[in-house]
Design an enzyme around this catalytic site. Structure first.
Site, PDB file in Angstrom:
ATOM      1  N   TYR A  64      25.667   6.322 -17.142  1.00  0.00           N
ATOM      2  CA  TYR A  64      25.050   5.856 -18.398  1.00  0.00           C
ATOM      3  C   TYR A  64      24.674   7.012 -19.312  1.00  0.00           C
ATOM      4  O   TYR A  64      24.084   7.996 -18.875  1.00  0.00           O
ATOM      5  CB  TYR A  64      23.796   5.052 -18.082  1.00  0.00           C
ATOM      6  CG  TYR A  64      24.048   3.761 -17.350  1.00  0.00           C
ATOM      7  CD1 TYR A  64      24.970   2.830 -17.820  1.00  0.00           C
ATOM      8  CD2 TYR A  64      23.351   3.465 -16.192  1.00  0.00           C
ATOM      9  CE1 TYR A  64      25.186   1.629 -17.147  1.00  0.00           C
ATOM     10  CE2 TYR A  64      23.555   2.271 -15.514  1.00  0.00           C
ATOM     11  CZ  TYR A  64      24.472   1.358 -15.998  1.00  0.00           C
ATOM     12  OH  TYR A  64      24.676   0.183 -15.327  1.00  0.00           O
ATOM     13  N   MET A 122      20.525   2.398 -11.114  1.00  0.00           N
ATOM     14  CA  MET A 122      19.667   1.627 -10.218  1.00  0.00           C
ATOM     15  C   MET A 122      20.159   1.672  -8.770  1.00  0.00           C
ATOM     16  O   MET A 122      19.359   1.771  -7.833  1.00  0.00           O
ATOM     17  CB  MET A 122      19.604   0.167 -10.682  1.00  0.00           C
ATOM     18  CG  MET A 122      18.594  -0.678  -9.904  1.00  0.00           C
ATOM     19  SD  MET A 122      18.523  -2.379 -10.462  1.00  0.00           S
ATOM     20  CE  MET A 122      17.833  -2.195 -12.097  1.00  0.00           C
ATOM     21  N   LYS A 129      -0.514   4.908   6.092  1.00  0.00           N
ATOM     22  CA  LYS A 129      -0.536   4.033   4.908  1.00  0.00           C
ATOM     23  C   LYS A 129       0.843   3.994   4.264  1.00  0.00           C
ATOM     24  O   LYS A 129       1.678   4.880   4.500  1.00  0.00           O
ATOM     25  CB  LYS A 129      -1.574   4.557   3.911  1.00  0.00           C
ATOM     26  CG  LYS A 129      -1.295   5.966   3.393  1.00  0.00           C
ATOM     27  CD  LYS A 129      -2.494   6.534   2.644  1.00  0.00           C
ATOM     28  CE  LYS A 129      -2.189   7.933   2.118  1.00  0.00           C
ATOM     29  NZ  LYS A 129      -3.400   8.568   1.535  1.00  0.00           N
ATOM     30  N   ARG A 156     -12.737  10.098  -6.878  1.00  0.00           N
ATOM     31  CA  ARG A 156     -11.936   8.896  -6.643  1.00  0.00           C
ATOM     32  C   ARG A 156     -12.865   7.904  -5.955  1.00  0.00           C
ATOM     33  O   ARG A 156     -13.861   7.514  -6.542  1.00  0.00           O
ATOM     34  CB  ARG A 156     -10.703   9.284  -5.810  1.00  0.00           C
ATOM     35  CG  ARG A 156      -9.468   8.480  -6.121  1.00  0.00           C
ATOM     36  CD  ARG A 156      -8.231   9.034  -5.425  1.00  0.00           C
ATOM     37  NE  ARG A 156      -8.281   8.947  -3.959  1.00  0.00           N
ATOM     38  CZ  ARG A 156      -7.296   9.316  -3.157  1.00  0.00           C
ATOM     39  NH1 ARG A 156      -6.165   9.796  -3.663  1.00  0.00           N
ATOM     40  NH2 ARG A 156      -7.403   9.209  -1.849  1.00  0.00           N
TER      41      ARG A 156
HETATM   42  C1  LIG Z   1      -3.583   9.768   2.185  1.00  0.00           C
HETATM   43  C2  LIG Z   1      -4.880  10.209   2.697  1.00  0.00           C
HETATM   44  C3  LIG Z   1      -4.964  11.174   3.727  1.00  0.00           C
HETATM   45  C4  LIG Z   1      -3.763  11.915   4.242  1.00  0.00           C
HETATM   46  O1  LIG Z   1      -3.394  12.906   3.296  1.00  0.00           O
HETATM   47  P1  LIG Z   1      -2.214  13.936   3.622  1.00  0.00           P
HETATM   48  O2  LIG Z   1      -2.311  14.943   2.545  1.00  0.00           O
HETATM   49  O3  LIG Z   1      -0.949  13.154   3.577  1.00  0.00           O
HETATM   50  O4  LIG Z   1      -2.499  14.474   4.976  1.00  0.00           O
HETATM   51  C5  LIG Z   1      -6.209  11.456   4.247  1.00  0.00           C
HETATM   52  N1  LIG Z   1      -7.313  10.843   3.776  1.00  0.00           N
HETATM   53  C6  LIG Z   1      -7.272   9.932   2.778  1.00  0.00           C
HETATM   54  C7  LIG Z   1      -8.523   9.313   2.294  1.00  0.00           C
HETATM   55  C8  LIG Z   1      -6.062   9.592   2.196  1.00  0.00           C
HETATM   56  O5  LIG Z   1      -6.026   8.702   1.201  1.00  0.00           O
END
Ligand SMILES: *Cc1c(COP(=O)(O)O)cnc(C)c1O
Length: 399
Positions: free
Chosen positions: A275, A323, A43, A141
């Site tokens: 800055y 930036m 992802k 979640r």
């Molecule tokens: C991001 C994610 C993972 C991977 O998590 P890591 O700690 O990076 O291994 C696994 N399952 C779900 C649902 C996630 O959102």
């Protein structure tokens, strides 16, 4: 001042070591409980490392599954020719459900509305949707609350009997697996076992049950079930210093972030830097300008504290991160414009690591690598020789 370094055609780059990524996948697979397979989570553009090259390298090293958050990420894998098992889990009503079913992507379902979408998509596509039912065992979640789980499971079983879906997976996600011994870990494991029992009694017989992210993969073999979902560890980072260092697990950080100095100059003592003048030179000194800023993912929270290897020594950012750039005080040392600055890498050549940056910025290594921005060209090292591949990016080519 010294003469400039010889010209090169880059300013700021991330070298992505695909051989290290493959090594990490193999090292993780060696740790799996018998019968468990590995899902490489890609992802967010593979945590900033580049979706397609990383997914391909993970497959080469034996990742049976690829995991994405969004359906768009999963469809991008299909468009690039990945035909293996892919799961995506972050859906909203009206998402590309039908396209995902047509592409043979496995879909996560956390509630009745999502099951309804999947069934409709399957009918439209003329083929069953492969779904993974997700239970919330305590993360709070996504996932179906345990109170609603028997109802979801029964509805999914009915949809399966009608031929609209195939329940290929049952799964959940940990809240605190990166804090070994946290009491929520055992509580979530009990809740998952209960949820699996409810599903079995309803007649569901999934291909894969999965629970473990990277920290659980590294520390909780009893949570490996049939599949683990490893993200950060694939990229060679430890989920947290509490869990261990990458070396403890035979992992090697995949990304090295480098820049070439855009200015080097002598300034007198008492000179304000960047800055807000949060840094003032303590005496006559040499300042070096690194062309990387918060737009590139260098955290502004690391102003005054972020580490960087310049002119052979570890130094700290002087003053604020802007930036596009930040300044380093070289003290009595000198450097040439065009010389290299290494922000982070594996850490075995004197450079800082992403974990060092995380500490300096009050965040986690995940965020450091994932936020590296689109102006940073990725250079892929260790790609499988093109002889094995008809097309696709070649070694060392920028994306
Ligand atoms: C991001 C994610 C993972 C991977 O998590 P890591 O700690 O990076 O291994 C696994 N399952 C779900 C649902 C996630 O959102």
């Amino acid at each position: 001042m010294n003469d400039p370094a010889p010209p090169e055609d880059w300013r700021l780059r991330a070298d992505i070591d695909l051989a290290a990524l493959r090594g990490n996948v193999r090292a993780l697979r060696r740790r799996l409980a018998p019968g468990a397979a590995l899902m490489a989570v890609v992802k967010a553009d593979a945590y900033g490392h580049g979706l397609l090259p990383c997914a391909r390298a993970a497959r080469e090293a034996g990742a049976a599954w690829i995991g994405t958050a969004t359906p768009e990420e999963a469809l991008a894998l299909r468009a690039a020719g990945d035909t293996g098992r892919v799961l995506c889990w972050l859906w909203v009503p009206g998402g590309p459900w039908r396209r995902a079913v047509e592409a043979g992507v496995d879909i996560s379902v956390s509630g009745r509305w999502a099951l309804t979408e999947a069934v409709a998509a399957a009918r439209a596509a003329g083929r069953p949707a492969r779904i993974h039912l997700k239970v919330d065992t305590g993360l709070g979640r996504n996932g179906c609350p345990p109170a609603d789980w028997p109802d979801l499971v029964a509805a999914a079983r009915a949809a399966e009997a009608s031929g609209a879906v195939r329940v290929t997976g049952l799964w959940s996600h940990f809240a605190c697996a990166d804090e070994p011994g946290h009491p929520s870990i055992a509580a979530q494991q009990r809740a998952f076992a209960d949820a699996l029992a409810v599903a079995a009694r309803a007649g569901l017989d999934p291909e894969v049950r999965h629970f473990a992210n990277s920290p659980a993969t590294l520390t909780l073999p009893e949570a490996h079930y049939d599949l683990v979902r490893t993200g950060v560890a694939v990229y060679g980072l430890s989920p947290s210093p509490e869990v261990g260092t990458p070396e403890d697990f035979g992992l090697r950080p995949v990304m090295t972030l480098r820049a070439r100095l855009a200015a080097v100059k002598r300034v007198p003592g008492g000179h304000g830097v960047s800055y807000g003048h949060r840094y003032v030179t303590p005496g006559e000194t040499t300042l070096a300008l690194v062309p990387a800023g918060y737009a590139d993912g260098v955290p502004r929270h690391a102003s005054g504290g972020g580490p960087v290897l310049v002119a052979g020594k570890l130094r700290m950012i002087a003053g604020r991160v802007a930036m596009d750039q930040f300044v380093v005080d070289l003290g009595g040392d000198s450097a040439c414009v065009g010389d290299e600055a290494v922000l982070f890498g594996p850490g075995d050549r004197g450079e800082p690591t992403a974990e060092d940056w995380a500490r300096a910025a009050g965040t986690i290594g995940y965020e450091i690598v994932t936020r590296i921005g689109p102006r940073v060209t990725r250079h892929y090292l260790g790609e499988t020789p093109p002889a094995a591949e008809a097309a696709g990016p070649k070694g060392g080519q920028a994306r």
